[in-house]
Scaffold this active site. Sequence first.
Site, PDB file in Angstrom:
ATOM      1  N   LYS A 212     -26.694   4.429  19.846  1.00 11.09           N
ATOM      2  CA  LYS A 212     -26.407   5.855  19.754  1.00 11.09           C
ATOM      3  C   LYS A 212     -24.897   5.998  19.860  1.00 11.09           C
ATOM      4  O   LYS A 212     -24.299   5.606  20.850  1.00 11.09           O
ATOM      5  CB  LYS A 212     -27.097   6.584  20.898  1.00 11.09           C
ATOM      6  CG  LYS A 212     -27.027   8.082  20.792  1.00 11.09           C
ATOM      7  CD  LYS A 212     -27.971   8.703  21.808  1.00 11.09           C
ATOM      8  CE  LYS A 212     -27.942  10.211  21.741  1.00 11.09           C
ATOM      9  NZ  LYS A 212     -26.621  10.799  21.792  1.00 11.09           N
TER      10      LYS A 212
ATOM     11  N   TYR B  48       0.849  -1.193   0.000  1.00 12.73           N
ATOM     12  CA  TYR B  48       0.000   0.000   0.000  1.00 12.73           C
ATOM     13  C   TYR B  48       0.888   1.249   0.000  1.00 12.73           C
ATOM     14  O   TYR B  48       0.683   2.178  -0.788  1.00 12.73           O
ATOM     15  CB  TYR B  48      -0.921  -0.021   1.222  1.00 12.73           C
ATOM     16  CG  TYR B  48      -1.903   1.134   1.254  1.00 12.73           C
ATOM     17  CD1 TYR B  48      -3.164   1.018   0.696  1.00 12.73           C
ATOM     18  CD2 TYR B  48      -1.562   2.357   1.840  1.00 12.73           C
ATOM     19  CE1 TYR B  48      -4.064   2.068   0.701  1.00 12.73           C
ATOM     20  CE2 TYR B  48      -2.447   3.418   1.852  1.00 12.73           C
ATOM     21  CZ  TYR B  48      -3.697   3.266   1.285  1.00 12.73           C
ATOM     22  OH  TYR B  48      -4.574   4.330   1.304  1.00 12.73           O
TER      23      TYR B  48
HETATM   24  S1  IVH Z   1     -30.123  10.270  13.915  1.00 18.74           S
HETATM   25  C1  IVH Z   1     -32.323  14.662  13.726  1.00 18.74           C
HETATM   26  N1  IVH Z   1     -28.748   8.263  14.776  1.00 18.74           N
HETATM   27  O1  IVH Z   1     -26.937  12.076  18.836  1.00 18.74           O
HETATM   28  C2  IVH Z   1     -31.149  13.986  14.207  1.00 18.74           C
HETATM   29  N2  IVH Z   1     -28.237  10.406  15.639  1.00 18.74           N
HETATM   30  O2  IVH Z   1     -27.984  13.467  21.087  1.00 18.74           O
HETATM   31  C3  IVH Z   1     -31.121  12.609  13.664  1.00 18.74           C
HETATM   32  N3  IVH Z   1     -26.375  10.410  17.247  1.00 18.74           N
HETATM   33  O3  IVH Z   1     -27.381  15.087  17.106  1.00 18.74           O
HETATM   34  C4  IVH Z   1     -29.984  11.943  14.189  1.00 18.74           C
HETATM   35  N4  IVH Z   1     -25.980   8.259  17.160  1.00 18.74           N
HETATM   36  O4  IVH Z   1     -25.409  13.552  16.429  1.00 18.74           O
HETATM   37  C5  IVH Z   1     -28.938   9.577  14.855  1.00 18.74           C
HETATM   38  N5  IVH Z   1     -27.592   6.376  15.450  1.00 18.74           N
HETATM   39  C6  IVH Z   1     -27.778   7.687  15.506  1.00 18.74           C
HETATM   40  C7  IVH Z   1     -26.999   8.517  16.337  1.00 18.74           C
HETATM   41  C8  IVH Z   1     -27.255   9.879  16.380  1.00 18.74           C
HETATM   42  C9  IVH Z   1     -25.608   9.415  17.703  1.00 18.74           C
HETATM   43  C10 IVH Z   1     -26.199  11.808  17.682  1.00 18.74           C
HETATM   44  C11 IVH Z   1     -26.583  12.862  16.696  1.00 18.74           C
HETATM   45  C12 IVH Z   1     -27.553  13.753  17.431  1.00 18.74           C
HETATM   46  C13 IVH Z   1     -27.211  13.456  18.851  1.00 18.74           C
HETATM   47  C14 IVH Z   1     -28.351  13.781  19.785  1.00 18.74           C
END
Ligand code: IVH
Length: 667
Positions: free
Chosen positions: A116, A37
């Site tokens: 999350k 690489y």
């Molecule tokens: S969907 C409208 N999916 O958590 C926002 N967010 O505490 C839709 N986050 O601002 C976000 N994992 O930055 C989504 N699997 C996940 C996530 C996630 C972490 C974050 C995101 C959001 C924050 C809120």
Amino acid sequence: MNISEAKKRIEELKKELEYHNWLYYVKDTSKISDVEYDKLLKELITLEDKFPQSKSLDSPTQRVGAPPLEKFKTIPHVKPMLSLDGTTEEEEVKNFDRRVRDGLNNEMVSYVAEPKFDGLSIELIYENGILTRGATRGDGVNGEDVTLNVKTIRTIPLRLIGNNVPTQVAIRGEAMMTLKAFQELNKRLTERDEQIFANPRNAAAGSIRQLDSNITAERHLTFFAYELMEIEAKKLTTHREEVELLNEWGFKIDPHLKYCKNIQEAIQFHHQIEKEREELSFETDGIVIKVDNLQAHEKLGTRTRSPRWAIAYKFEPRKEITEVQDIVVQVGRTGKLTPVALLKPVDVSGVTVSRATLHNEGEVKRKDIRVGDKVRIERAGDVIPAVVERIPEEGKNRNQPFSMPEKCPVCNSTVFQEGAYHFCSGGIYCPTQLKRAVQHFGSKGAFDIDGLGEKIVDNLVEKGMIKDLSDVFRLKKEDFLKLERFADKSAQNMVDALNKARDVTLQRFIYALGISNVGEHLALVLANRFKKLENLMIADIETLQSIFEIGPEVSKSIVVFFGNENNRKVISKMIDLGVNIKPLEEFKEKDLPLERKTIVFTGELENFTRDKAKKLVEELGARITSSVSSNTDYVVVGSNPGSKFDDAKKLGIKILDEENFKKLVGG
Ligand code: IVH
């Protein structure tokens, strides 16, 4: 080569390098070695230097970092970057489901649930498939332009894969640090005596918000994509399709993503991930539940700061309150003194915690922590728990403030201060420093001496059998037999392990010496550059500094280390004792037929216990994981398999029954 030939070759190299990058970082496999690489990358760098007009935005040469910025530009988001409503209560989640169903006039709504990610959200803009911009969330409307930094993240494609990509698309996701990258970073920072990060989220945020993208590049961030915006080219109907498309374009997708028929299944998923939490490769503080149907998103709409179609269902925080019973001072390998709080033992989500690091004197003073105080402690990212803050208690008579001792608590040598830290001046005359140095010497990335753990090392040093590092190779069977709990067989095992360890690569040898600031990575850089130990030993500051990645501080520690008469003696004693340092290329690791393979077991095997089966494949170089993902190579299925079997079928992973498993491990 003329310009048009160069352009053609550059395009080929770009494609090939990005393909191998994707294989390695997104798919966790590889088809070429690091050396190959690097060779391709070097060829590309040379060509781009020669024909600067052919440099492009999506060139893999941009992944290594660019000259530092003065400050970040502020840039507007295509649409506000929202946050999520969060709760730890099951009842609240059920209320969320009720609101969603009411809003949609639906009896049943299906969801998608996923962990999350605990990092920071990033918006990426692709124009005609090429990454042109990356921004942090900022205030939700405007973010900071971190384009140069996101380009160093290997799980972010510089160009979307496939021919059918839209002219403009915004992709959102989370930049984060895996636990492994986090621990390695803290280890490197410790080696350089720099302040470590309290948790992976702070580490990720601190790494993205670096004006010098070269530093971001070193931090090994990961990116998980979770949202697709402003898409003109394709009309998608569900969130699942969205995620699949992101995956096709080359993004890393979390394998735990789960389709849930109803809210009950999502709640169950929460419990499942909470149980598996400690085994995940990254920190997570909950799950995110999203309505799967994208039209429903439109219908439900958003509040000012958060969408009505999603909720974060969080885990109980791993924090607890307890009492400081004492503050002791620990001595590390480099002589660094660290204050440690001894706590009244307390259970923090399943783990009993009885000590927590206080980092340094300044930190203790800033948080004003004294013996007898009530404190809040937090366990994050598998690190040693940290004391977050003091809980004030009114009217309580408190003890005296803490201060660092003037003499080393172990060897009574003078203590000196450098920056935020205090050090024992005793060197390896300080038994604790010697013990930790020996332990490091025998550790995995160094001589990898099986069995030379903390207790045995302590014992050997205390009995005077080890006075410097070379003495490790002087140890005989009789010596081990003098230690507690050693019998004929275990002593022989130690001697065998020592004999095996005598053959060592130059990289491991350099790392084993424990030169300050020289971790595993720099050891490899040095080994590659100097090929032979003798060459490194006589290198001067200028030569060292001329090497990419080696700065003034590291150069100085190397020159000081090899300039020390004692250190040179110890090295020559080791060589007299049969240590055989092999130049990098000549060294071939033991043949490992299953190297880099990932295997999952489910159900019971007839002829192997689970432990036996695991051990077998691990010896052949494979890695065992607890859940099936697209990165899994084989799923071994016994009788009464669990849901992993279904996962494997869904993902099309190769399934082995006991017979085929036997064949895999060589009968
Ligand atoms: S969907 C409208 N999916 O958590 C926002 N967010 O505490 C839709 N986050 O601002 C976000 N994992 O930055 C989504 N699997 C996940 C996530 C996630 C972490 C974050 C995101 C959001 C924050 C809120």
